[in-house]
Design a protein around this motif. Structure first.
Motif, short mmCIF file in Angstrom:
data_model
loop_
_atom_site.label_atom_id
_atom_site.label_comp_id
_atom_site.label_asym_id
_atom_site.label_seq_id
_atom_site.Cartn_x
_atom_site.Cartn_y
_atom_site.Cartn_z
N LEU A 182 18.24 1.19 -47.63
CA LEU A 182 18.63 1.89 -46.38
C LEU A 182 18.93 3.48 -45.98
CD1 LEU A 182 21.37 -1.17 -45.03
CD2 LEU A 182 18.83 -1.33 -44.87
N ILE A 183 18.58 3.53 -45.17
CA ILE A 183 18.68 5.14 -45.90
C ILE A 183 19.85 5.58 -43.87
CG2 ILE A 183 17.47 7.03 -45.26
CD1 ILE A 183 15.13 6.48 -45.87
N LYS A 184 21.19 6.26 -44.93
CA LYS A 184 21.76 7.14 -43.63
C LYS A 184 22.42 8.22 -43.77
CE LYS A 184 26.37 5.23 -41.80
NZ LYS A 184 27.71 4.14 -41.47
N GLY A 185 22.50 9.27 -43.02
CA GLY A 185 22.69 10.45 -42.84
C GLY A 185 22.10 11.53 -41.57
N PRO A 186 22.21 12.23 -41.92
CA PRO A 186 21.33 13.19 -40.72
C PRO A 186 19.96 12.97 -40.32
CG PRO A 186 22.22 14.60 -42.38
CD PRO A 186 22.90 13.31 -42.46
N GLU A 187 18.46 12.34 -40.87
CA GLU A 187 17.84 12.05 -41.49
C GLU A 187 17.67 10.68 -40.56
OE1 GLU A 187 14.76 9.89 -43.97
OE2 GLU A 187 15.40 11.50 -44.59
N THR A 188 18.69 9.78 -40.55
CA THR A 188 18.39 8.44 -38.68
C THR A 188 19.33 8.33 -38.16
OG1 THR A 188 20.47 7.71 -40.38
CG2 THR A 188 18.15 7.75 -41.47
#
Length: 283
Positions: A182-188
Motif C-alpha cells: 500500500l502507498i499513502k502520501g502526497p502521491e495518493t
C-alpha cells in the motif's frame, strides 16, 4: 564490515536489526529468557551484548529504528502490551519510555513494522480482525489510527518504507500469497492505494523478507528466507534461489555469492527497514 549473505540470513532470522551510521557491524535483536538483548555483530564475532528490557513476551516481535543518534526499539511485554525503549547516549544504556501513554495490546501472532516520521514514529501491527493497523507516536503521545485495507496471512512479517517525499509504503504477504504493498502520501492524496508486487505466488512459508526499491520507488527487489532457503525476487518478478539455510547457516548455490552489487543494495534495505527515509529520484 563487509556485509555477506550469511549476515543477511542472520538479519532475516533475528527479531530485528539495524546498521550503525558510524562505525562497523550490525545490531541484532534477540529474546532470551524473556529478556530483550541487543548484539553488535562485526561479521566475525559479537562485539557487544547489551540488555534492553525484561519481562518480554517469548518470541516477541520487535522493531529497531535508527536514524543518527536516535535508537528506538519497540517490542511486546509478557502482558501483550506494546513497549518502547530508547538508547540514552549519555548513560550508555537502554531506558523504557512511554509507559504513561496507555496500553496497546498486540495480538499473539502479530509482527511489528514501522518507521520514523517528521513528527515522530509510526508502528504497524496486525489487529484482532487481521488488518494492519498503525500507531502514531508524537510529542509523548500515541494515537491508534484507523486500520489500513491490508489483510496479511496471519502471523507473517510486514514492513514499512518511507521516502523523503513523505510517501509511506506498507508491504505484506496477502491471503493470496503474493506480496502486496500500500502507498499513502502526497502521491495518493493521503489515501491508501493498493498494489501487488511483480512476483510469482509464494508457496513456501516465509520467515522474513525485505524489499529494496529503486530510486523512483516504482520497481523492487525482494529477499526472503524460508525454513530452508534464501531466495530472491528480481525486478522482473522471477525467483532466484541463492542457496540453502540449515539451522541458520547459509550455503550458497554455485556462483551466487559473488553478486556484490546485490549485497550493497541489501545494506540499503536494512537501513530503510530501520526507519531511515529513502531518497527518491526527482521527477
Amino acid at each position: 564490515m563487509d556485509f555477506t549473505w550469511q549476515d543477511l540470513v542472520d538479519y532475516l532470522l533475528a527479531l530485528s536489526g539495524a546498521i550503525p551510521e558510524e562505525g562497523s557491524g550490525i545490531y541484532f535483536l534477540y529474546e532470551e529468557d524473556n529478556c530483550l538483548i541487543e548484539k553488535l555483530w562485526s561479521g566475525t564475532e559479537i562485539l557487544e551484548q547489551v540488555f534492553i528490557a525484561e519481562d518480554v513476551r517469548t518470541n516477541t516481535p520487535a522493531l529497531y529504528l535508527l536514524d543518527g543518534d536516535t535508537r528506538l526499539v519497540f517490542y511486546v511485554d509478557t502482558q501483550n502490551v506494546l513497549r518502547r525503549s530508547r538508547y540514552d547516549t549519555d548513560e550508555e544504556e537502554w531506558q523504557v519510555e512511554g509507559e504513561e501513554e496507555g496500553d496497546i495490546i498486540i495480538p499473539q501472532k502479530s509482527k511489528l513494522s514501522g518507521c520514523f516520521t517528521p513528527e515522530g514514529q509510526i508502528v504497524f501491527f496486525q489487529n484482532q480482525s487481521g488488518l494492519l493497523q498503525g500507531i502514531e507516536f508524537r510529542d509523548s503521545k500515541c494515537e491508534l489510527l484507523n486500520p489500513a485495507p491490508a489483510e496479511p496471512l496471519e502471523g507473517t512479517r510486514h514492513l514499512v518504507l518511507r521516502s523523503t517525499d513523505e510517501n509511506l509504503y506498507l508491504f505484506y504477504i496477502g491471503q493470496d500469497r503474493y506480496i502486496h504493498y500500500l502507498i499513502k502520501g502526497p502521491e495518493t492524496g493521503e489515501k491508501w492505494q493498493e498494489n501487488i508486487l511483480k512476483s510469482p505466488i509464494i508457496e513456501q512459508n516465509v520467515t522474513n523478507f525485505m524489499v529494496i526499491p529503486d530510486e523512483d520507488m516504482k520497481s523492487f527487489e525482494t529477499h526472503l528466507v524460508t525454513a530452508d532457503r534464501l531466495m530472491g525476487i528480481d525486478k522482473q518478478g522471477e525467483f532466484i534461489d541463492f542457496g540453502k539455510v540449515v539451522e541458520g547457516k547459509f550455503t550458497p548455490n554455485s556462483g551466487k555469492e559473488c553478486v556484490i552489487e546485490t549485497i550493497l543494495l541489501v545494506k540499503k534495505g536494512v537501513k530503510a527497514i530501520a526507519g531511515k527515509a529513502l531518497k527518491t529520484k526527482k521527477k
